[in-house]
Design an enzyme around this catalytic site. Structure first.
Site, short mmCIF file in Angstrom:
data_model
loop_
_atom_site.label_atom_id
_atom_site.label_comp_id
_atom_site.label_asym_id
_atom_site.label_seq_id
_atom_site.Cartn_x
_atom_site.Cartn_y
_atom_site.Cartn_z
N SER A 116 -76.97 0.46 -5.16
CA SER A 116 -77.99 1.30 -5.80
C SER A 116 -77.55 2.71 -6.16
O SER A 116 -78.29 3.42 -6.83
CB SER A 116 -79.23 1.38 -4.91
N LYS A 119 -77.82 3.82 -9.76
CA LYS A 119 -79.00 4.42 -10.36
C LYS A 119 -78.75 5.86 -10.79
O LYS A 119 -79.45 6.39 -11.66
CB LYS A 119 -80.17 4.33 -9.39
N SER A 174 -85.89 3.67 -4.62
CA SER A 174 -84.78 2.85 -5.11
C SER A 174 -85.31 1.63 -5.86
O SER A 174 -84.83 0.50 -5.71
CB SER A 174 -83.88 2.40 -3.96
#
Length: 405
Positions: A116, A119, A174
Site C-alpha cells: 500500500s 498509494k 488505506s
C-alpha cells in the site's frame, strides 16, 4: 486473486497473492555474498515466506542513479558513522528531503514489492489533476474486484463522495476502494487503467526508474515493483504538497451521511503520528508477497528526513519499530554525512504533463483540472474579453471627441 484482511501491529492491511518464484528468500547475507558488497545489518527471521518476487534485474546505469555508492545490493553508509540498526527489511533508505542527500541505505535500488505504500505514487500523480471539490459517484466496477474483507474506506456503489473525502479514505484507511475510484477518475476516458498509466508517467517524471505500477492501490499484480530509493523520490514529491501533508497528518475524519451513503469515520493507520517526535506523516503496507512496507517523514532540528523500507517482518519490531530505529540513526548523523543524493524530477516531462493537463480541461471524468480549474479558465477568458472591450470603448470615446471638436 483472493484478498483478505489481516491484522498486524498498528496497521490494517490488504493481503493478496500472485505467482512467485520457488527461490529461497533473499536476505542481505545471501544477496551480497557473491558481489563483494558490505552486508546489511540483518535480523534473521523464520517467518519469511519461501517464495520471492521475480522482477527484472536492475541495470548498472540505473543502479548508480543518485551516486555510485548506491549501486549495491548491500549496505551503503558514510564511512566512520555509527553502525546502522539491524532490521528485517530487505531494503531501506534514509534521506534528507531538504538537501536531497541520501544518508544511507540497504540495497537502495533493489526491486521489491510495494503493497500500500504505492498509494503515495497515486497521490503524487493525481493530486495535481483532480479538483478536491469534485463529487464522484462510485460505480460497481470500482468495487467488483475487491474482497469485502480487504482494506477499504467503505464507499458504496451509487454513493457520491468528494475527491477530498476519497483522498482521506485512501491515506487514513488505506482504502483500496478509494484508490480504484480516484484512478478511474484520473484516467478519464481510459478509466482505471488510464489512472495507472498516469502513475507510471509520474514515476518516469520523478526518475523513479525501478517503479512500475499495475494496480492503483498496491494490491499485488504481476510485474509490479518499486525500490527504496524510488519511494524516497515519490515521498519527496508527495510531501512537497500542502494538501497531501494535511491529509496524511489527519488523525480522524468524520464523513457525514448523504442520500445513497452512510456516515463514515476514518482513522489513520500511522501510529507514529503523535508518538515519534516531529512525525509529519507516513504510510504503511502489507501483502503476503511484499511483507511489511513503510514510508514516513519526520522533522527535527531544521531537518526533514524520510525513511522508506520494504520487505520487513512483523517481529521483532515490525515496520514502525524499524522505521523508528532508522530515523533515530539518521538524525544522529551530521547533516553533511552522505552516500548519494535524490535526483531532481525531469522538468521536460513536467512541462509535457502540464500541456496534457491544459488540453484535458473540461474532459469528462476529470482527467485534468476539474471544475475549479475550468472556472479559472473561464474567468481568465472573461477578463481578457473585458480588457478588449475597455480598449474599444476608449477608442470610440476618443474618436467621438475628435468629431465633436
Amino acid at each position: 486473486m483472493t484478498i483478505r484482511r489481516i491484522f498486524v501491529p498498528a496497521v490494517v492491511v490488504a493481503v493478496g497473492a500472485i505467482a512467485v518464484s520457488p527461490a529461497a528468500p533473499a536476505t542481505a547475507r545471501n544477496r551480497t555474498a557473491n558481489t563483494g558488497a558490505q552486508p546489511c545489518p540483518t535480523v534473521d527471521v523464520s517467518t519469511r515466506p519461501a517464495g520471492t518476487p521475480s522482477p527484472p534485474p536492475v541495470g548498472p546505469a540505473e543502479a548508480a542513479v543518485g551516486g555510485a555508492a548506491l549501486a549495491t545490493a548491500g549496505l551503503a553508509v558514510p564511512a566512520g558513522t555509527p553502525t546502522a540498526p539491524a532490521v528485517t527489511a530487505t531494503s531501506w533508505i534514509v534521506a534528507d528531503l531538504g538537501s536531497g542527500q541520501v544518508l544511507g541505505g540497504c540495497g537502495p535500488h533493489e526491486h521489491r514489492t510495494p503493497a500500500s505504500v504505492q498509494k503515495l505514487l497515486l497521490a503524487a500523480a493525481l493530486l495535481p489533476r483532480l479538483d478536491p471539490t469534485t463529487v464522484v459517484e462510485v460505480t460497481r466496477d470500482d468495487l467488483h474486484d475487491l474482497d469485502p474483507a480487504s482494506s477499504l474506506m467503505g464507499v458504496v456503489a451509487g454513493g457520491r463522495y468528494t475527491v477530498e473525502e476519497l483522498w482521506l479514505g485512501l491515506l487514513l484507511q488505506s482504502g483500496n476502494d478509494a484508490a480504484n475510484v480516484l484512478a478511474r477518475l484520473g484516467g478519464g476516458g481510459a478509466g482505471r487503467p488510464g489512472g495507472v498509466k498516469v502513475m507510471n508517467e509520474e514515476a518516469a517524471r520523478l526518475r523513479a526508474n525501478q517503479t512500475h505500477a499495475v494496480t492503483p492501490s498496491g494490491l499485488d499484480g504481476t510485474d509490479q515493483y518499486t525500490s527504496a530509493y524510488d519511494l524516497a523520490l515519490i515521498a519527496r514529491a508527495a510531501f512537497e504538497r500542502e494538501d497531501f501533508r494535511r491529509y496524511i497528518a489527519t488523525r480522524t475524519a468524520n464523513l457525514p451521511s448523504a442520500p445513497g451513503r452512510s456516515a463514515l469515520t476514518l482513522t489513520g493507520d500511522n501510529t507514529l503520528l503523535g508518538s515519534y517526535p516531529g512525525m509529519v506523516g507516513g504510510k504503511t503496507g502489507f501483502t503476503d508477497l511484499a511483507r511489511q512496507t513503510y514510508v514516513g517523514v519526520a522533522e527535527r532540528d531544521g531537518r526533514t528526513l524520510a525513511v522508506t523500507l520494504l520487505g520487513a517482518e512483523n517481529a521483532p519490531l515490525g515496520s514502525l519499530g524499524e522505521a523508528t530505529a532508522l530515523l533515530n540513526w539518521g538524525f544522529a548523523l551530521a547533516p553533511d554525512e552522505t552516500v548519494g543524493h535524490l535526483v531532481p524530477p525531469d522538468q521536460a516531462k513536467k512541462d509535457e504533463n502540464k500541456d496534457k493537463l491544459v488540453a484535458a480541461v473540461g474532459d469528462e471524468g476529470g482527467t485534468g483540472a476539474g471544475p475549479g480549474a475550468l472556472v479559472s479558465v473561464v474567468i481568465g477568458s472573461v477578463a481578457a474579453l473585458g480588457t478588449v472591450l475597455v480598449g474599444v470603448f476608449a477608442g470610440w470615446r476618443r474618436a467621438s471627441r475628435r468629431m465633436a471638436d
